[in-house]
Write an enzyme that holds these catalytic residues in place. Structure first.
Site, short mmCIF file in Angstrom:
data_model
loop_
_atom_site.label_atom_id
_atom_site.label_comp_id
_atom_site.label_asym_id
_atom_site.label_seq_id
_atom_site.Cartn_x
_atom_site.Cartn_y
_atom_site.Cartn_z
N SER A 128 34.10 41.15 39.97
CA SER A 128 34.58 40.89 38.62
C SER A 128 34.68 39.40 38.28
O SER A 128 34.69 38.70 39.13
CB SER A 128 36.26 41.29 38.63
OG SER A 128 36.83 40.71 37.52
N TYR A 156 44.54 40.37 42.84
CA TYR A 156 43.31 41.24 42.72
C TYR A 156 42.17 40.54 42.70
O TYR A 156 41.21 41.25 43.58
CB TYR A 156 43.55 41.88 41.23
CG TYR A 156 42.36 42.62 41.02
CD1 TYR A 156 41.72 44.04 41.23
CD2 TYR A 156 41.47 42.02 39.89
CE1 TYR A 156 40.76 44.31 40.74
CE2 TYR A 156 40.35 42.62 39.15
CZ TYR A 156 39.90 43.72 39.64
OH TYR A 156 38.67 44.41 39.23
N LYS A 160 38.62 41.17 45.43
CA LYS A 160 37.13 41.17 44.98
C LYS A 160 36.53 39.89 45.62
O LYS A 160 35.20 40.33 46.27
CB LYS A 160 37.12 41.03 43.49
CG LYS A 160 37.71 42.19 42.76
CD LYS A 160 36.74 43.53 43.00
CE LYS A 160 37.50 44.80 42.43
NZ LYS A 160 36.63 45.90 42.58
P1 NAD Z 1 39.17 53.08 37.40
O1 NAD Z 1 40.62 53.01 37.88
O2 NAD Z 1 39.18 53.81 35.95
O3 NAD Z 1 38.04 53.62 38.30
C1 NAD Z 1 38.60 53.48 39.69
C2 NAD Z 1 38.29 54.74 40.33
O4 NAD Z 1 38.51 54.75 41.78
C3 NAD Z 1 39.35 55.98 39.82
O5 NAD Z 1 38.90 56.92 39.59
C4 NAD Z 1 40.32 56.13 40.86
O6 NAD Z 1 40.99 57.23 41.09
C5 NAD Z 1 39.45 55.67 42.04
N1 NAD Z 1 40.15 55.27 43.36
C6 NAD Z 1 41.13 54.35 43.59
N2 NAD Z 1 41.51 54.39 44.92
C7 NAD Z 1 40.76 55.09 45.31
C8 NAD Z 1 40.54 55.59 46.96
N3 NAD Z 1 41.37 54.97 47.66
N4 NAD Z 1 39.71 56.44 47.48
C9 NAD Z 1 38.92 57.09 46.31
N5 NAD Z 1 39.03 56.74 45.08
C10 NAD Z 1 39.93 55.83 44.60
O7 NAD Z 1 38.79 51.59 36.98
P2 NAD Z 1 37.45 51.00 36.29
O8 NAD Z 1 37.62 50.18 35.11
O9 NAD Z 1 36.59 51.92 35.98
O10 NAD Z 1 37.02 49.94 37.14
C11 NAD Z 1 36.19 50.44 38.22
C12 NAD Z 1 35.73 49.37 39.29
O11 NAD Z 1 35.33 48.11 38.44
C13 NAD Z 1 36.92 48.84 40.16
O12 NAD Z 1 36.33 48.48 41.38
C14 NAD Z 1 37.37 47.51 39.23
O13 NAD Z 1 37.91 46.51 40.21
C15 NAD Z 1 36.20 46.92 38.77
N6 NAD Z 1 36.15 46.04 37.58
C16 NAD Z 1 36.80 46.64 36.57
C17 NAD Z 1 37.12 46.00 35.30
C18 NAD Z 1 37.67 46.41 34.24
O14 NAD Z 1 38.16 45.77 33.35
N7 NAD Z 1 37.57 47.85 34.13
C19 NAD Z 1 36.35 44.74 35.30
C20 NAD Z 1 35.77 43.93 36.32
C21 NAD Z 1 35.77 44.85 37.63
C1 WQD Z 2 42.09 40.11 27.36
C2 WQD Z 2 42.54 38.96 26.24
C3 WQD Z 2 44.81 38.24 26.99
C4 WQD Z 2 46.68 42.00 26.31
C5 WQD Z 2 41.49 41.89 32.89
C6 WQD Z 2 41.25 41.29 34.33
C7 WQD Z 2 39.74 41.21 34.79
C8 WQD Z 2 39.03 42.54 34.34
C9 WQD Z 2 39.52 43.05 33.04
C10 WQD Z 2 39.32 43.91 36.21
C11 WQD Z 2 43.16 37.87 27.25
C12 WQD Z 2 44.47 38.84 25.78
C13 WQD Z 2 45.49 41.25 26.36
C14 WQD Z 2 47.65 41.90 25.05
C15 WQD Z 2 46.67 39.76 24.52
N1 WQD Z 2 39.60 43.78 35.10
N2 WQD Z 2 45.65 39.87 25.45
N3 WQD Z 2 47.50 40.83 24.44
O1 WQD Z 2 42.84 39.58 31.43
O2 WQD Z 2 40.58 38.93 30.45
O3 WQD Z 2 40.95 40.64 32.29
O4 WQD Z 2 40.83 42.78 32.60
O5 WQD Z 2 38.76 43.56 37.00
O6 WQD Z 2 39.71 41.15 36.19
O7 WQD Z 2 41.84 40.16 34.85
O8 WQD Z 2 41.61 41.39 30.26
O9 WQD Z 2 42.34 42.74 28.47
O10 WQD Z 2 44.12 41.94 29.67
O11 WQD Z 2 42.89 40.44 28.14
O12 WQD Z 2 46.95 38.95 23.84
O13 WQD Z 2 48.64 42.70 25.14
O14 WQD Z 2 43.56 39.52 25.66
O15 WQD Z 2 45.61 37.03 27.15
O16 WQD Z 2 43.10 36.56 26.59
P1 WQD Z 2 41.52 40.09 30.99
P2 WQD Z 2 42.78 41.72 29.17
#
Ligand code: NAD
Ligand code: WQD
Length: 366
Positions: A128, A156, A160
């Site tokens: 991330s 979190y 990562k």
């Molecule tokens: P998500 O929660 O939709 O998907 C994660 C999946 O993992 C889910 O289906 C959940 O049921 C499964 N899971 C959780 N714990 C588990 C376990 N112990 N065993 C098996 N399955 C398990 O999230 P996402 O948004 O699709 O994110 C996917 C990956 O990308 C995650 O690793 C997340 O940290 C990373 N990521 C997400 C974002 C974002 O903003 N969505 C940004 C950067 C990184």
């Molecule tokens: C985006 C912008 C908030 C909600 C997070 C995780 C990152 C990744 C993506 C997993 C920011 C603003 C948000 C609200 C707002 N996830 N905001 N009002 O914080 O950039 O990233 O999700 O890996 O690791 O940190 O995403 O969508 O929460 O926020 O003003 O109700 O929107 O302050 O500037 P963020 P977000």
């Protein structure tokens, strides 16, 4: 003919399901393992509706090595893993850190150990942009390149960053062990993909993000304001030194992101590079107000918001420098943030209950 078989851990989740779809559409066989903690098997039905193919599915927990072993035993043809399974709520990670370290770090170690036992040596990991923390603390690090020092500011993000180190150490150790054994070319390969802000849905309107709990990301929350499920959006701070006072993020369409996994996996298989880290972002930053405007334009009405204090731990600017992925993977985002807003709106307005309802018949005809 299938190009290979990929285990997608966490493959019923948001990004995992779109990646499974992209893999199937590009000739891979896909095996999904998920414990359904934050997702549902219906995602697999939607994949099948869209591409006519369905991934094999195993309900299992990545933290349990026996569950991982069972999947590799059932599918000895698996040659690569894409690892999405994790907990991902930044706020919650500070409240229950042990759960986050157990699932995100412990789960990866269990999966890697099982991969090792079954001679699977390609892994693509969901990292991330959060691992960079506040990149504005350095000069000239916005947009953020991969060589920007890592410095996560929340639990979190630390999980990562730790997993990135675990994977680096494993690849390095494998390489050294194999060199000693006279088999230097069979080493492990890993892609650490640092996503910026994933968003959007499938243009068909039948596949999108459907978390089990309450969303906390900006665009899903705006979706709830637009459908009337929420009264207003809280804007976290207008005192940032940005063009309109709100924070800047790099929003990337989930289909561009899924495609990034496909090309990263192909790169690992073709080039056997050891460990590589790539930013997956567009290189374009948008402020919170710009997102509110873009989504309001799509919905066709003003969306109510209220300005409140900054959210703790938020940083001014997380915009990617995607030059490395552009060059090495020949990958770049193709879908605009505005199109992501359109696709998101088609998804949420047609499926107010997400995967807990059948998709509208008129969408299935298209
Ligand atoms: P998500 O929660 O939709 O998907 C994660 C999946 O993992 C889910 O289906 C959940 O049921 C499964 N899971 C959780 N714990 C588990 C376990 N112990 N065993 C098996 N399955 C398990 O999230 P996402 O948004 O699709 O994110 C996917 C990956 O990308 C995650 O690793 C997340 O940290 C990373 N990521 C997400 C974002 C974002 O903003 N969505 C940004 C950067 C990184
Ligand atoms: C985006 C912008 C908030 C909600 C997070 C995780 C990152 C990744 C993506 C997993 C920011 C603003 C948000 C609200 C707002 N996830 N905001 N009002 O914080 O950039 O990233 O999700 O890996 O690791 O940190 O995403 O969508 O929460 O926020 O003003 O109700 O929107 O302050 O500037 P963020 P977000």
């Amino acid at each position: 003919m299938a190009v290979g078989t990929v285990l997608v851990a966490g493959g019923t989740g948001y990004i995992g399901s779109f990646t499974a779809l992209a893999l199937l559409e590009n000739g891979y066989h896909v095996v999904v393992m998920d414990n359904l903690y934050n997702s549902s098997e219906v995602a697999l039905d939607r994949i099948e509706l869209i591409c006519g193919k369905r991934p094999a599915f195993h309900k299992g927990d990545v933290t349990v090595e026996a569950d991982c072993d069972k999947v590799f035993k059932a599918h000895p043809e698996i040659d690569s893993v894409i690892h999405f399974a994790a907990l991902k709520a930044v706020g919650e990670s500070g409240e229950i850190p042990l759960e986050y370290y157990r699932t995100n770090v412990g789960g990866t170690i269990a999966l890697l150990r099982s991969m090792e036992r079954h001679n699977v040596s390609n892994v693509v990991f969901s990292s991330s942009a959060t691992v960079y923390g506040d990149a504005t603390r350095f000069e000239n690090m916005i947009p953020i390149p991969e060589h920007c020092p890592i410095g996560p500011t929340n639990t979190y993000g630390r999980t990562k960053a730790m997993v990135e180190d675990v994977i680096r150490d494993q690849v390095e150790a494998q390489r050294n062990n194999l060199k000693k054994a006279g088999k230097p070319f069979e080493h492990w390969n890993a892609a650490l993909l640092r996503y910026f802000n994933p968003c959007g849905a499938h243009p068909s309107g039948i596949m999108g993000e459907d978390p089990q709990g309450v969303p906390y990301n900006l665009l899903p929350l705006l979706g709830k304001v637009a459908t009337g499920e929420r009264e207003k959006l809280l804007v976290f701070g207008t005192d940032y030194p940005s063009r309109d006072g709100t924070a800047i993020r790099d929003y990337i369409h989930v289909m561009d992101l899924a495609n990034g996994h496909l090309v990263a996996l192909n790169y690992l298989r073709d080039n056997k590079p050891g460990v590589r880290a790539w930013n997956l972002g567009s290189g374009r930053g948008s402020t919170v107000f710009e997102i509110i405007n873009a989504f309001s334009n799509v919905v066709g009405k003003e969306l109510p918001y209220q300005v409140v204090e900054r959210r703790q731990g938020d940083v001014l600017d997380l915009t990617a420098n995607p030059a490395l992925a552009n060059k090495e993977l020949e990958w770049m985002t193709k879908i605009s943030m505005e199109k992501a807003c359109e696709d998101l709106w088609r998804w949420v307005s047609n499926n107010p209950k997400g995967y807990r309802q059948d998709p509208p018949a008129e969408l299935l005809k298209e």
